[in-house]
Design an enzyme around this catalytic site. Structure first.
Site, PDB file in Angstrom:
ATOM      1  N   HIS A  16      85.706 -12.393 -25.409  1.00 39.10           N
ATOM      2  CA  HIS A  16      86.722 -11.550 -24.785  1.00 39.10           C
ATOM      3  C   HIS A  16      88.172 -11.284 -25.747  1.00 39.10           C
ATOM      4  O   HIS A  16      88.533 -10.598 -26.150  1.00 39.10           O
ATOM      5  CB  HIS A  16      86.941 -11.644 -23.330  1.00 39.10           C
ATOM      6  N   LYS A  40      79.682  -6.005  -5.985  1.00 41.51           N
ATOM      7  CA  LYS A  40      79.225  -7.305  -6.717  1.00 41.51           C
ATOM      8  C   LYS A  40      80.057  -8.342  -6.207  1.00 41.51           C
ATOM      9  O   LYS A  40      81.297  -8.464  -5.637  1.00 41.51           O
ATOM     10  CB  LYS A  40      79.894  -6.948  -8.094  1.00 41.51           C
ATOM     11  N   ARG A  89      77.919  -7.878 -28.765  1.00 41.91           N
ATOM     12  CA  ARG A  89      77.291  -8.861 -29.299  1.00 41.91           C
ATOM     13  C   ARG A  89      75.907  -8.986 -30.105  1.00 41.91           C
ATOM     14  O   ARG A  89      75.928  -9.689 -31.163  1.00 41.91           O
ATOM     15  CB  ARG A  89      77.025  -9.828 -27.950  1.00 41.91           C
ATOM     16  N   SER A 127      80.093 -14.315 -19.769  1.00 43.81           N
ATOM     17  CA  SER A 127      80.600 -14.882 -18.476  1.00 43.81           C
ATOM     18  C   SER A 127      79.359 -15.580 -17.800  1.00 43.81           C
ATOM     19  O   SER A 127      79.775 -16.481 -17.145  1.00 43.81           O
ATOM     20  CB  SER A 127      81.399 -14.016 -17.738  1.00 43.81           C
TER      21      SER A 127
HETATM   22  O1  PNS Z   1      82.322  -6.749 -18.112  1.00 44.00           O
HETATM   23  P1  PNS Z   1      81.152  -5.862 -17.888  1.00 44.00           P
HETATM   24  O2  PNS Z   1      80.573  -6.040 -16.450  1.00 44.00           O
HETATM   25  O3  PNS Z   1      80.175  -5.494 -18.714  1.00 44.00           O
HETATM   26  O4  PNS Z   1      82.117  -4.326 -17.488  1.00 44.00           O
HETATM   27  C1  PNS Z   1      81.306  -3.247 -16.938  1.00 44.00           C
HETATM   28  C2  PNS Z   1      82.404  -2.162 -16.710  1.00 44.00           C
HETATM   29  C3  PNS Z   1      83.213  -2.759 -15.382  1.00 44.00           C
HETATM   30  C4  PNS Z   1      83.151  -1.589 -17.642  1.00 44.00           C
HETATM   31  C5  PNS Z   1      81.671  -0.941 -16.040  1.00 44.00           C
HETATM   32  O5  PNS Z   1      80.799  -1.375 -14.983  1.00 44.00           O
HETATM   33  C6  PNS Z   1      82.473   0.155 -15.216  1.00 44.00           C
HETATM   34  O6  PNS Z   1      83.021   0.822 -16.136  1.00 44.00           O
HETATM   35  N1  PNS Z   1      82.992   0.307 -14.098  1.00 44.00           N
HETATM   36  C7  PNS Z   1      83.511   1.066 -13.379  1.00 44.00           C
HETATM   37  C8  PNS Z   1      83.042   2.280 -12.544  1.00 44.00           C
HETATM   38  C9  PNS Z   1      82.550   3.499 -13.668  1.00 44.00           C
HETATM   39  O7  PNS Z   1      83.449   4.041 -13.946  1.00 44.00           O
HETATM   40  N2  PNS Z   1      81.151   3.389 -13.552  1.00 44.00           N
HETATM   41  C10 PNS Z   1      80.711   4.487 -14.626  1.00 44.00           C
HETATM   42  C11 PNS Z   1      80.937   4.089 -16.161  1.00 44.00           C
HETATM   43  S1  PNS Z   1      79.068   4.791 -16.841  1.00 44.00           S
END
Ligand code: PNS
Length: 158
Positions: A16, A40, A89, A127
């Site tokens: 990150h 979560k 990645r 993570s």
């Molecule tokens: O680090 P991660 O868990 O891969 O991040 C995923 C994240 C938090 C970017 C994604 O789950 C997100 O944007 N969540 C917010 C809710 C939202 O907008 N969902 C619709 C996106 S398609």
């Protein structure tokens, strides 16, 4: 130009941090946003995750650490952000990222998701992997910022 780098950051890794450093050179302001999903379970609390990002990025001038509960696009709209950054990645990341990028663009036309290829040094780090190795007593020092290493030691001690 402003950009946001959203994620769970549970916890921030060197992968990150590599993305943050590289993007911070390309934009005026980079918002690293810890997204809160009430469904979560996180290992580190929201406050801990934000503090770890703040400490790991304190040398970078144009990074702002923030949090958001709800849709990513709402945060972007509210803050006048048109660019979302994500790291890629491996091919396995692609499908999920493509889905999110397309959904977000539908929800907020004009919102662009930009991908940075993770440095190959960090291409296998996540993570989840870091947490598993740390919990089983393995050395995670090559994969995380020092503050994260300390945070794990602190949790294990308790
Ligand atoms: O680090 P991660 O868990 O891969 O991040 C995923 C994240 C938090 C970017 C994604 O789950 C997100 O944007 N969540 C917010 C809710 C939202 O907008 N969902 C619709 C996106 S398609």
């Amino acid at each position: 130009m402003k950009a946001m780098y959203p994620g769970s950051f549970d916890p921030i890794t060197l992968g990150h941090l590599d993305v943050i450093k590289r993007v911070s050179k390309m934009v005026d302001e980079l918002y690293v946003v810890v997204m809160i999903n009430p469904l979560k379970n996180y290992f580190f609390s929201l406050e801990e995750r934000m503090r770890l990002i703040e400490e790991a990025t304190k040398e970078i001038g144009n990074v702002k650490v923030d949090k958001h509960e709800g849709l990513l696009v709402e945060y972007a709209k509210k803050n006048g952000i048109n660019v979302v950054v994500r790291g890629l990645r491996a091919i396995t990341d692609f499908e999920y990222e493509l889905q999110m990028a397309n959904a977000n663009r539908k929800l907020f036309p004009g919102l662009e998701t930009v991908f940075l290829m993770t440095d190959e040094k960090y291409s296998f780090i996540s993570s989840t992997l870091v947490k598993e190795v740390a919990m089983l007593g393995g050395d995670i020092s090559p994969w995380v910022p020092k503050v994260v290493l300390e945070a794990f030691k602190e949790k294990v001690r308790r």
